[in-house]
Design an enzyme around this catalytic site. Sequence first.
Site, PDB file in Angstrom:
ATOM      1  N   TYR A 198     -92.399  76.603  57.580  1.00 12.54           N
ATOM      2  CA  TYR A 198     -92.456  76.427  56.132  1.00 12.54           C
ATOM      3  C   TYR A 198     -91.097  76.852  55.564  1.00 12.54           C
ATOM      4  O   TYR A 198     -90.207  77.273  56.307  1.00 12.54           O
ATOM      5  CB  TYR A 198     -93.629  77.235  55.547  1.00 12.54           C
ATOM      6  CG  TYR A 198     -94.971  76.696  56.006  1.00 12.54           C
ATOM      7  CD1 TYR A 198     -95.334  75.380  55.719  1.00 12.54           C
ATOM      8  CD2 TYR A 198     -95.848  77.470  56.747  1.00 12.54           C
ATOM      9  CE1 TYR A 198     -96.545  74.868  56.164  1.00 12.54           C
ATOM     10  CE2 TYR A 198     -97.056  76.963  57.199  1.00 12.54           C
ATOM     11  CZ  TYR A 198     -97.404  75.657  56.899  1.00 12.54           C
ATOM     12  OH  TYR A 198     -98.592  75.133  57.341  1.00 12.54           O
ATOM     13  N   ARG A 220     -95.311  86.990  57.168  1.00  8.23           N
ATOM     14  CA  ARG A 220     -95.824  86.192  58.290  1.00  8.23           C
ATOM     15  C   ARG A 220     -94.627  85.558  58.976  1.00  8.23           C
ATOM     16  O   ARG A 220     -93.822  84.870  58.338  1.00  8.23           O
ATOM     17  CB  ARG A 220     -96.762  85.122  57.730  1.00  8.23           C
ATOM     18  CG  ARG A 220     -97.447  84.258  58.749  1.00  8.23           C
ATOM     19  CD  ARG A 220     -98.383  83.333  57.968  1.00  8.23           C
ATOM     20  NE  ARG A 220     -99.187  82.500  58.829  1.00  8.23           N
ATOM     21  CZ  ARG A 220     -99.133  81.164  58.797  1.00  8.23           C
ATOM     22  NH1 ARG A 220     -98.298  80.544  57.980  1.00  8.23           N
ATOM     23  NH2 ARG A 220     -99.919  80.470  59.571  1.00  8.23           N
TER      24      ARG A 220
END
Lengths: 652, 265
Positions: A498, A536
């Site tokens: 991402y 994350r």
Amino acid sequence: MNVAIVGGGPAGLYLAILLRKLDRAADVRVLERNAPDATFGFGVVFSEETLGALRDADPETHLEITDTFARWDRIDIRYQGRELVSRGHSFSAIARKRLLEILQARCRELGVVLEFGVEVEELPDADLVVGADGANSFVRGLRDFGTKVRPEGSKYVWFGTDHVFDAFTFAFRETEHGLFNAHAYPYDERMSTFIVECPEPVWRAAGLDELDEQESLAFCEQLFANELRGRELFSNRSLWLDFPKITNRTWHDGNVVILGDAAHTAHFSIGSGTKLAMEDSISLAAALARRRWDLEAAFVDYELEREPFVERTQDAASESAAYFGRIASYSHLEPIQFAFNLITRAGRITHATLGVRDPQFTRVLDGWMGGRAVSPPPAFSAFELRGVRLENRFELVESTVSVSPEGRVSAEEAVVPEGRRLLRLSHAGRRGATQPRSRGVDLPLVDGWPVLAPTKKPYGPFGALPGEPDEDAVLRAFVAAAKAAQADVLEIDMAHGYLLGSYLSPLTNDDEDRLRFPVSVLEAVRAVWDGPLAVRLSVTDWHPRGNSVEDGVEIARALAEHGCDLIHVEAGQTIHDDRPQYRRGYLTALSDRVRNGARVPTIVGGYLTTLDEANTIVGAGRADLVLLDLPDTQIERTLKSSSTVRLGEVRA
Amino acid sequence: MPGATGELLLEWARRADAGPFSSIGVLDRVLYDSYEPFAALAGAAGVTSRVRLATMIAIGPLRSTAMLAKQAASVHGLSGGRLTLGLAVGARTEDFEAAGVEHKGRGKRLGEQLAYIRGDVDADRVGPSRDGIEILVGGLSGPAYSRMARYADGYAHNGGPPRAFANAAGRALAAWSDLGRPGKPKLWGQGYFAFGDTAQGDAYLRDYYAFTGPFAEKIAAGNLTSARAMKDYVRGYEEAGCDELVLFPTVADIEELERLQEAVA
């Protein structure tokens, strides 16, 4: 039938015994290059299970072997001046020399021809040729078995000692050069095996590469003087070695078959080499009996039967070898946790199975974790993170919010799951504008919105070309979302390719300073969010040109220095064609590396489906928190998966 | 397989459809005496009305992406939406040479094909509709599991003892979880059997898998040649979470289907 067995170790001799028992008409020869009483190594270990197999295969030798056994049920772990004891493990060991004597005598009794001092220089002329000639097998080299040899684990050296240990003992000694460890166990009433091990850099720093046999023996004797209680070490050509992990694509070719170390080795730290070798002999003899000397059919049976056991043992052995290679990273653990970590290192013992063998040990561990003498298992212990108290280690439930409309993965809506919330702030980057996850992942929308990334390449096939991110706008969006967030733990998504994750990887960002933008987002969010803040992270890109695990540990360390309280361990997906290594609990080892390497608290998932896994992971200090894939959380997972929520809806 | 006439294939399909079975499956290979999988399934579509029609698996990269989509969608349409499209990269270089297709890059091309078919790329120009094609991906590598979880509905295993299937299924479930897919992947397994002339069945498997070298013997040793072995196999797969088990005959004889039906009854 004319059988030539090359190698007079336990595997070769035992096979000879079983073949003569099977067929008295068979002509069985064992060719051994050394003298009958020459032996390398000191004692060998067996498990209860192997003993059962030996009893069934040949009661006579089983009786003699077990008569001279050293038996014990304890593991002692000597660490930082403490001695931790775990019971209920039932080990047996025997002097290798004694084992060979017993097997040789039985061979003679059964009419096996034993030829010692024979250097085999070509394939013997026989109906069946067996390569039982060890890790450096000569026979194996004569045919194409698809052999692979790779060193694994640390440097090690194998000694004997006349101090008789009364348990399987793991001892650790810190030196100015680094950590050394010893594996010691008794094998008869007057002797023990004593193996010393240390990582290669430590070995070099200590100058052991320049010492001769006597000098290095003296070094080890002095280092472990306490454990040896002033007794001596004995050398038997005891040189520092690298352990060779040997695998073969096949174990037979024509009338030639290999077994034992010639076919497969398992790192000494789980003590299974001789056990595997003798079980091979049993399996091969049984297959030859069943197939009435049809060699090809018997060899196929033998391989089919043995391969799964051997593979599992080799996997466990490799885990164990790697564990001892990074032993120094565990030096911050409390002794009880250190010991539990050691006992569960190979993945074969869990919190539940240890609890059956040694309830006292798990009670102490649970009590230490729970802060009360009688506590539930580790996963049920409370955990505090920046002032927020979690009642157990698995109650956090993930959900995701996109920080801006263009940062959405898909246009789907999601329900926010109930429970203590780990709220992830994410920007999809070039993985945005895709179809619903129920259909598939990274399937671009026909009329999607523009996507962003620090690279010009699309994420996957038919993906949109990413535009250059307006970093100020992205940063402001993260800050705005953080200000509005309601969660127990807030998380910034820097994983799986991402937007922020794509900044971190050399696969998707050519900049020298790849931490720059992700860290600026982290600091900006940290400034407006007082609670626990997680990141994350794809700890490895699972790609040869991407971030390695070592890189990932360094990134985790840097993030912690900039205000991250918890690393949410993930791996891969940085690019769509990475090379993942999936299995149950595939992220656990990575979490271990981050938690104990960078010394940052971690949360980890990776398809964990039982509370026992959670107890083992948390108890061993491989992670602080876990995300479970329990069958009854199936619904939550469904929610989690369609997890992108439109901005205003979460804020409302 | 050698000796299997078109007539026999269609009769097999017809009886399977009338019997207790839920799917029929085909294999894919160029350099062998075997039928092209989509043609075979199109034929089966005409003589069946109920069973699913599955490629277990078709070697995607042997075909161009648009042609693969068109073939699959055609079978799907002709069968009234009964296609299960199992795809994998294939194992034999010779098949790629014979088809005139590069062997290198086959994994990447399979990924593109899956994205194309599942993502409805060019769907406005390349019909018929791909709606509702059930997609499976096979293979034992990390990238295979990841392609499965990214683009497919389930996993197609390549056969072997139940514990091998269970191991692969665990990896498939882990990949599914990693890609954040809702629910669970469909898990398809397979096995070989011969009840009549078992020696002929074993010989066929040795020949079919000769390209794997020593592994061919192991595959032949796994041929299920008794009702007992078949029952154990089916039970083992059931326990390992298999949703659909495809059993392939190794002897070209319609009697084999009857005996299979008795064995699994």
